[in-house]
Design an enzyme around this catalytic site. Structure first.
Site, PDB file in Angstrom:
ATOM      1  N   PHE A 129     -36.600  76.316  74.070  1.00 40.64           N
ATOM      2  CA  PHE A 129     -36.365  76.520  72.635  1.00 40.64           C
ATOM      3  C   PHE A 129     -37.578  77.197  72.034  1.00 40.64           C
ATOM      4  O   PHE A 129     -38.699  76.706  72.169  1.00 40.64           O
ATOM      5  CB  PHE A 129     -36.109  75.199  71.902  1.00 40.64           C
ATOM      6  CG  PHE A 129     -35.833  75.416  70.439  1.00 40.64           C
ATOM      7  CD1 PHE A 129     -34.561  75.765  70.002  1.00 40.64           C
ATOM      8  CD2 PHE A 129     -36.848  75.331  69.497  1.00 40.64           C
ATOM      9  CE1 PHE A 129     -34.305  76.005  68.650  1.00 40.64           C
ATOM     10  CE2 PHE A 129     -36.603  75.575  68.140  1.00 40.64           C
ATOM     11  CZ  PHE A 129     -35.329  75.912  67.721  1.00 40.64           C
ATOM     12  N   ASP A 216     -45.857  78.580  74.843  1.00 45.35           N
ATOM     13  CA  ASP A 216     -45.415  78.094  73.530  1.00 45.35           C
ATOM     14  C   ASP A 216     -45.850  76.631  73.400  1.00 45.35           C
ATOM     15  O   ASP A 216     -45.227  75.734  73.957  1.00 45.35           O
ATOM     16  CB  ASP A 216     -43.889  78.243  73.433  1.00 45.35           C
ATOM     17  CG  ASP A 216     -43.321  77.722  72.122  1.00 45.35           C
ATOM     18  OD1 ASP A 216     -44.050  77.022  71.391  1.00 45.35           O
ATOM     19  OD2 ASP A 216     -42.133  78.007  71.836  1.00 45.35           O
ATOM     20  N   LYS A 245     -46.468  73.675  63.912  1.00 51.04           N
ATOM     21  CA  LYS A 245     -46.198  72.256  63.642  1.00 51.04           C
ATOM     22  C   LYS A 245     -47.416  71.422  63.235  1.00 51.04           C
ATOM     23  O   LYS A 245     -47.789  71.403  62.074  1.00 51.04           O
ATOM     24  CB  LYS A 245     -45.502  71.638  64.857  1.00 51.04           C
ATOM     25  CG  LYS A 245     -44.037  72.077  65.000  1.00 51.04           C
ATOM     26  CD  LYS A 245     -43.309  71.228  66.000  1.00 51.04           C
ATOM     27  CE  LYS A 245     -41.880  71.651  66.266  1.00 51.04           C
ATOM     28  NZ  LYS A 245     -40.920  71.162  65.292  1.00 51.04           N
TER      29      LYS A 245
HETATM   30  C1  PLP Z   1     -41.450  74.774  71.340  1.00 52.25           C
HETATM   31  C2  PLP Z   1     -41.022  75.259  69.996  1.00 52.25           C
HETATM   32  N1  PLP Z   1     -41.198  76.552  69.679  1.00 52.25           N
HETATM   33  C3  PLP Z   1     -40.846  77.020  68.479  1.00 52.25           C
HETATM   34  C4  PLP Z   1     -40.265  76.216  67.527  1.00 52.25           C
HETATM   35  C5  PLP Z   1     -39.873  76.780  66.197  1.00 52.25           C
HETATM   36  O1  PLP Z   1     -40.755  76.361  65.228  1.00 52.25           O
HETATM   37  P1  PLP Z   1     -40.351  76.468  63.679  1.00 52.25           P
HETATM   38  O2  PLP Z   1     -39.241  75.500  63.452  1.00 52.25           O
HETATM   39  O3  PLP Z   1     -41.613  76.113  62.955  1.00 52.25           O
HETATM   40  O4  PLP Z   1     -39.935  77.865  63.445  1.00 52.25           O
HETATM   41  C6  PLP Z   1     -40.078  74.863  67.812  1.00 52.25           C
HETATM   42  C7  PLP Z   1     -39.439  73.969  66.823  1.00 52.25           C
HETATM   43  O5  PLP Z   1     -38.962  72.913  67.112  1.00 52.25           O
HETATM   44  C8  PLP Z   1     -40.456  74.376  69.077  1.00 52.25           C
HETATM   45  O6  PLP Z   1     -40.278  73.105  69.410  1.00 52.25           O
END
Ligand code: PLP
Length: 394
Positions: A129, A216, A245
């Site tokens: 994700f 990520d 986050k």
């Molecule tokens: C691993 C990862 N990457 C990217 C995102 C996307 O982040 P945002 O919701 O701040 O756009 C998330 C959100 O849960 C995530 O868990």
């Protein structure tokens, strides 16, 4: 409360929070809850932290936003700290996880173009994700999230997690690959860790091929696993690392941190954002990292997380329907053998906020200030609910 003026992109639980303190929340009716979700891994310092609140109040009174048309000294301060903690070189600031990932994907493509690869491709993962923009949902490995949004962005090659042979095969057959993009611990995918051995192998393959290793760390980073960044458990460094986050402890923020191979890819005019790097978000980041260090929150995440995991394992050992307790530090998942969304409202009724992801995984992402007593309370509330749920006819 009527939600009729809101676009129906969420199905919220019927609870609204009015205030929070530490790991605790109070709803508008005055009911108290133990927060084991922390705004989905966002509220690093819990709610209303006595050192963060006055710092943010001070910043709001001085300057909330100026513009990237001018120098923002707090950007330099936060970037220097992220560079120190990661061992990388420079930082681009934005406002969210998907924005950080979007920047990473653009860096990878330009990195390829700069090398003369006209149709660059990026290796991505099953069950990954990365966000909800068109590019990041195309990189995401979840058909439900992609459904209805085609045509997807091209230029992604998908492989299974922790399968060295699969990525070796891509390396042997695809000359357009420029980068590998993965979560060190898949979050939305169900708290699925990448093994240390696999990370080391991917680092080696990226070095041999001149690919960028892009990790990520949006969910698993910022101290959650007990190190600043989850990949540090494997003793490797990425070339590109999106974070977000927990970095601002609740104030929206994102950053992409780059090492030597990627730090010079973007030049003036290649990328930008109106809000990214604003003084309020930068101050939130600076203070969050400072308070984390002052209060030893990495060690706390590791210790309290290990205790929480041990408690869950002990209480759920041998329970039919529990597949596995997994994760590291304060990023834990309990996989069940069936969809378990009803646990959300049952836990809320019992005064505990949790999440369910990948349909069958109860996910815990509490604040890094969680103490041992609060961890014990999570175990004491959650495990009987899980056992009761599993005793019901499937
Ligand atoms: C691993 C990862 N990457 C990217 C995102 C996307 O982040 P945002 O919701 O701040 O756009 C998330 C959100 O849960 C995530 O868990």
């Amino acid at each position: 409360m009527s939600a009729t003026h809101l676009m129906q992109t969420y199905s919220p639980q019927p609870v609204a929070f009015a205030r929070g303190e530490g790991a605790w929340l109070w709803d508008t009716e005055g009911k108290k809850y133990l927060d084991a979700l922390a705004g989905i891994a966002v509220n690093t310092l819990g709610h209303g932290h006595p050192k963060l609140v006055p710092a943010l109040q001070d910043q709001v009174s001085k300057l909330i936003h100026s513009s990237n048309y001018y120098l923002v000294p707090l950007q330099e301060k936060l970037a220097a700290k992220l560079v120190e903690l990661s061992g990388l070189i420079n930082v681009f600031f934005c406002n969210s996880g998907l924005e950080a990932n979007e920047a990473a994907l653009k860096i990878a493509r330009k990195y390829g173009h700069d090398k003369g690869i006209e149709r660059p491709e990026i290796v991505v993962y099953e069950a990954a994700f990365h966000g909800r923009s068109i590019a990041t949902l195309s990189a995401t490995g979840n058909a439900k999230i992609q459904a209805g949004f085609g045509p997807l962005v091209e230029g992604f090659v998908r492989v299974p997690l922790n399968d060295v042979a699969a990525i070796e095969k891509v390396a042997a057959t695809n000359r357009n690959v420029v980068a590998v993009f993965l979560e060190v611990i898949q979050g939305e995918g169900g708290i699925r860790p990448t093994t240390v051995a696999y990370l080391k192998e991917v680092r080696r393959i990226c070095d041999e091929r001149g690919w960028l290793l892009m990790l990520d760390e949006v969910q698993c980073g910022m101290g959650r696993t007990g190190k600043w960044f989850a990949h540090q458990w494997a003793g490797i460094r990425p070339d590109v690392m999106p974070v977000a986050k927990g970095l601002g402890s609740g104030v929206p923020i994102g950053a992409v941190v780059c090492g030597p191979r990627a730090a010079g890819v973007f030049g003036p005019g290649n990328h930008g954002t109106t809000f990214g790097g604003n003084p309020l978000a930068m101050r939130a980041g600076v203070e969050t990292l400072r308070i984390m260090e002052e209060e030893g929150l990495l060690a706390n995440a590791a210790e309290v997380g290990a205790m929480l995991k041990a408690g869950l394992e002990r209480e759920l050992a041998g329970v039919a329907g529990v597949v596995e307790v997994r994760g590291q530090g304060l990023m834990l998942g309990i996989e069940l053998d069936r969809p378990c969304a009803p646990l959300l409202s049952r836990a809320a009724e019992a005064g505990l906020m949790i999440s369910v992801t990948a349909e069958r995984v109860v996910r815990l992402l509490p604040s890094l200030i969680l103490n041992r007593d609060e961890a014990a309370q999570i175990v004491a509330i959650l495990c009987p609910l899980i056992k009761e749920f599993l005793r019901e006819p499937a």
